[in-house]
Design a protein around this motif. Structure first.
Motif, PDB file in Angstrom:
ATOM      1  N   UNK A 201      63.486  46.216  33.817  1.00 54.60           N
ATOM      2  CA  UNK A 201      62.628  47.346  34.132  1.00 54.60           C
ATOM      3  C   UNK A 201      62.702  48.382  33.037  1.00 54.60           C
ATOM      4  N   UNK A 202      61.597  49.098  32.830  1.00 57.54           N
ATOM      5  CA  UNK A 202      61.540  50.082  31.749  1.00 57.54           C
ATOM      6  C   UNK A 202      60.766  51.297  32.233  1.00 57.54           C
ATOM      7  N   UNK A 203      61.306  52.473  31.936  1.00 59.47           N
ATOM      8  CA  UNK A 203      60.625  53.720  32.287  1.00 59.47           C
ATOM      9  C   UNK A 203      60.812  54.690  31.128  1.00 59.47           C
ATOM     10  N   UNK A 204      59.722  55.062  30.486  1.00 61.96           N
ATOM     11  CA  UNK A 204      59.807  55.935  29.317  1.00 61.96           C
ATOM     12  C   UNK A 204      58.933  57.170  29.494  1.00 61.96           C
ATOM     13  N   UNK A 205      59.359  58.262  28.849  1.00 62.16           N
ATOM     14  CA  UNK A 205      58.594  59.507  28.858  1.00 62.16           C
ATOM     15  C   UNK A 205      58.716  60.167  27.490  1.00 62.16           C
ATOM     16  N   UNK A 206      57.800  61.073  27.251  1.00 52.19           N
ATOM     17  CA  UNK A 206      57.819  61.733  25.946  1.00 52.19           C
ATOM     18  C   UNK A 206      57.554  63.235  26.049  1.00 52.19           C
ATOM     19  N   UNK A 207      56.769  63.667  26.998  1.00 53.55           N
ATOM     20  CA  UNK A 207      56.379  65.076  27.085  1.00 53.55           C
ATOM     21  C   UNK A 207      57.542  65.921  27.601  1.00 53.55           C
ATOM     22  N   UNK A 208      57.570  67.205  27.272  1.00 53.18           N
ATOM     23  CA  UNK A 208      58.623  68.089  27.794  1.00 53.18           C
ATOM     24  C   UNK A 208      58.688  68.089  29.318  1.00 53.18           C
ATOM     25  N   UNK A 209      57.537  68.089  29.990  1.00 47.60           N
ATOM     26  CA  UNK A 209      57.543  68.093  31.447  1.00 47.60           C
ATOM     27  C   UNK A 209      58.206  66.829  31.978  1.00 47.60           C
ATOM     28  N   UNK A 210      57.864  65.687  31.369  1.00 46.78           N
ATOM     29  CA  UNK A 210      58.459  64.430  31.808  1.00 46.78           C
ATOM     30  C   UNK A 210      59.942  64.351  31.535  1.00 46.78           C
ATOM     31  N   UNK A 211      60.398  65.121  30.544  1.00 41.27           N
ATOM     32  CA  UNK A 211      61.824  65.146  30.197  1.00 41.27           C
ATOM     33  C   UNK A 211      62.559  66.277  30.911  1.00 41.27           C
ATOM     34  N   UNK A 212      61.964  66.788  32.006  1.00 41.04           N
ATOM     35  CA  UNK A 212      62.592  67.783  32.878  1.00 41.04           C
ATOM     36  C   UNK A 212      62.660  69.185  32.269  1.00 41.04           C
ATOM     37  N   UNK A 213      61.831  69.460  31.272  1.00 31.89           N
ATOM     38  CA  UNK A 213      61.790  70.802  30.713  1.00 31.89           C
ATOM     39  C   UNK A 213      60.786  71.643  31.508  1.00 31.89           C
ATOM     40  N   UNK A 214      61.061  71.811  32.779  1.00 31.30           N
ATOM     41  CA  UNK A 214      60.149  72.522  33.666  1.00 31.30           C
ATOM     42  C   UNK A 214      60.068  74.004  33.304  1.00 31.30           C
ATOM     43  N   UNK A 215      58.924  74.592  33.568  1.00 30.85           N
ATOM     44  CA  UNK A 215      58.696  76.003  33.231  1.00 30.85           C
ATOM     45  C   UNK A 215      59.614  76.928  34.029  1.00 30.85           C
ATOM     46  N   UNK A 216      60.047  78.000  33.400  1.00 31.00           N
ATOM     47  CA  UNK A 216      60.867  79.019  34.056  1.00 31.00           C
ATOM     48  C   UNK A 216      59.972  80.226  34.353  1.00 31.00           C
ATOM     49  N   UNK A 217      59.776  80.597  35.612  1.00 33.38           N
ATOM     50  CA  UNK A 217      58.914  81.744  35.938  1.00 33.38           C
ATOM     51  C   UNK A 217      59.439  83.042  35.326  1.00 33.38           C
ATOM     52  N   UNK A 218      58.525  83.904  34.968  1.00 28.53           N
ATOM     53  CA  UNK A 218      58.904  85.178  34.357  1.00 28.53           C
ATOM     54  C   UNK A 218      59.717  86.054  35.307  1.00 28.53           C
ATOM     55  N   UNK A 219      59.494  85.902  36.611  1.00 24.47           N
ATOM     56  CA  UNK A 219      60.177  86.772  37.569  1.00 24.47           C
ATOM     57  C   UNK A 219      61.461  86.166  38.126  1.00 24.47           C
TER      58      UNK A 219
END
Length: 451
Positions: A201-219
């Motif tokens: 099995x193989x699962x690959x990602x490349x984007x920041x979102x896919x690599x868990x770099x989720x956005x941090x809210x300003x507040x």
């Protein structure tokens, strides 16, 4: 090995998991002998009764919201409450689903409500077990995101609570309910690739979102985030928005690449092969690119030994996950047998079969003649049959919830109950232990315990 197939076919015909979701796919056309044949997988619509099921969402992040959106696509389902530890998500829930919602930071307030029939649990992994147990003890059916536990030691407590409850509990590895997995299960049982000996099995990602770099809210602050409650079952630390919003990167809350993605591949493989799991586990990898303070690798490789059982022959499995894949990523499960192989996704199956024949002309005396002979057969490539989902297929996520709701309304079973879910989660979680210790780990897949 024919005995394995008889056992497999028997399980395929009787198992509630398959019977609950797969009657339409089992009748599909599969012309193994034709080259490049395409067959369309189908899914019939089913009614589930008139009773409206009232749902609550506990954990309104990306996956929790996606789960609820999918659930609400079904008839006679409505949302009545949302719980989250970040105020911004509660505000988003009100805007998305209406002012009628009961909103809270405390999931226990949701479980007290009489108008809640079932909960969807989309929290970070370290809260899965406790919220699940509390929900079942409160009389609520539960759909919990994978992995259903944060550590192997939590599994049996949850399983025992579920068995005592008499309620429906579904683990959210939604690919299990896909047409692709169901067709592959049928084809393997019928002998389309012979006897399994290897899978990958193989699962690959490349984007920041896919690599868990989720956005941090300003507040993001301790005023808008209930940080104290978030840490109440783990190590106490000063407020850190990265550990809250990018929780998958840290072992106190997440389970790494294996808990997030390997568990999907284990779930699909175990469904297709009717397996209880591996008996030997090893993992290696490293942090190759996302050096952002995370505690888990961004490239992970796992190897696993599956023993011979009444359900299947012995075989080996390799799994790979890569968060720095420059090809933009791909996902698949491949199962190899002595007569062919299947490449499986949630929406299609590519079946390849060997064209070898017993009366190989190279074994005949005439084949030694310099000029060959009339009628000599040609070398042929493997035959290929492609099974694709029909246009309009609503997808595995939709069907996973269909299975969940049907079981609640009709008193049936689900494809991924806590026993199945734990057998998929445990070897994935043990990859983290193997990686950390740099050693093999032995697992008893029948009794579900480390040896």
């Amino acid at each position: 090995m024919k005995n394995h197939r008889r056992k497999f076919l028997k399980h395929l015909g009787l198992a509630g998991a398959a019977a609950a979701v797969t009657p339409s796919v089992l009748a599909g056309n599969h012309n193994h002998g034709k080259d490049s044949t395409v067959s369309y997988l189908s899914r019939a619509e089913h009614g589930f009764g008139d009773k409206t099921l009232k749902l609550a969402l506990i954990g309104a992040g990306g996956m929790g919201v996606a789960d609820m959106k999918t659930a609400l696509r079904h008839e006679n389902v409505e949302i009545v409450a949302v719980c989250d530890l970040y105020d911004g998500r509660l505000d988003d829930a009100r805007e998305r689903w209406g002012d009628h919602l009961f909103l809270t930071r405390d999931y226990r307030e949701v479980l007290k409500r009489r108008d809640v029939d079932a909960v969807i649990i989309g929290t970070p992994d370290h809260w899965h077990k406790q919220i699940s147990i509390d929900a079942l003890n409160a009389g609520k059916h539960a759909y919990c995101e994978k992995p259903m536990v944060h550590s192997v030691g939590e599994g049996h407590e949850l399983i025992n609570t579920w068995k005592k409850s008499g309620l429906v509990y579904m683990v959210g590895s939604q690919g299990l309910s896909s047409l692709g997995n169901e067709k592959a299960r049928q084809l393997l049982a019928e002998g389309a690739i012979g006897d399994i000996n290897y899978a990958e099995g193989f699962w690959a990602r490349h984007s920041p979102l896919g690599a868990w770099q989720y956005a941090i809210p300003d507040d993001a602050s301790e005023k808008t985030v209930d940080w104290k409650r978030y840490l109440s079952n783990t190590t106490k630390r000063p407020f850190d928005p990265l550990r809250f919003f990018r929780w998958r990167n840290y072992l106190d809350y997440g389970t790494g690449m294996s808990g997030d993605l390997f568990v999907h591949l284990f779930s699909s493989l175990h469904f297709v092969t009717n397996s209880y799991g591996p008996e030997k586990i090893a993992a290696t990898g490293g942090l190759r690119y996302w050096k952002d303070g995370r505690e888990v690798p961004d490239v992970l490789l796992g190897i696993f030994d599956y023993p011979e059982t009444e359900r299947h022959p012995a075989f080996n499995l390799s799994l790979r996950c890569n968060f720095v894949d420059g090809t933009s990523g791909s996902t698949y499960l491949k199962i190899v047998g002595n007569k062919g192989a299947m490449e499986i996704t949630w929406d299609d199956v590519v079946l390849k079969r060997d064209n070898h024949v017993d009366d190989d002309p190279f074994l005949k005396e005439k084949s030694r003649e310099a000029g060959g002979y009339n009628g000599r057969k040609k070398i042929l490539p493997p035959t290929e049959t492609v099974y694709k989902a029909e246009k309009g297929y609503k997808g595995a996520h939709y069907d996973h919830f269909a299975n969940f709701f049907r079981a609640i309304r009709q008193g049936g079973t689900v494809v991924e109950d806590p026993v199945f879910g734990f057998r998929a989660a445990a070897p994935a979680l043990l990859c983290n232990d193997s990686y950390a210790r740099n050693e093999y780990i032995k697992w008893d897949p029948v009794n579900m315990k480390v040896v």
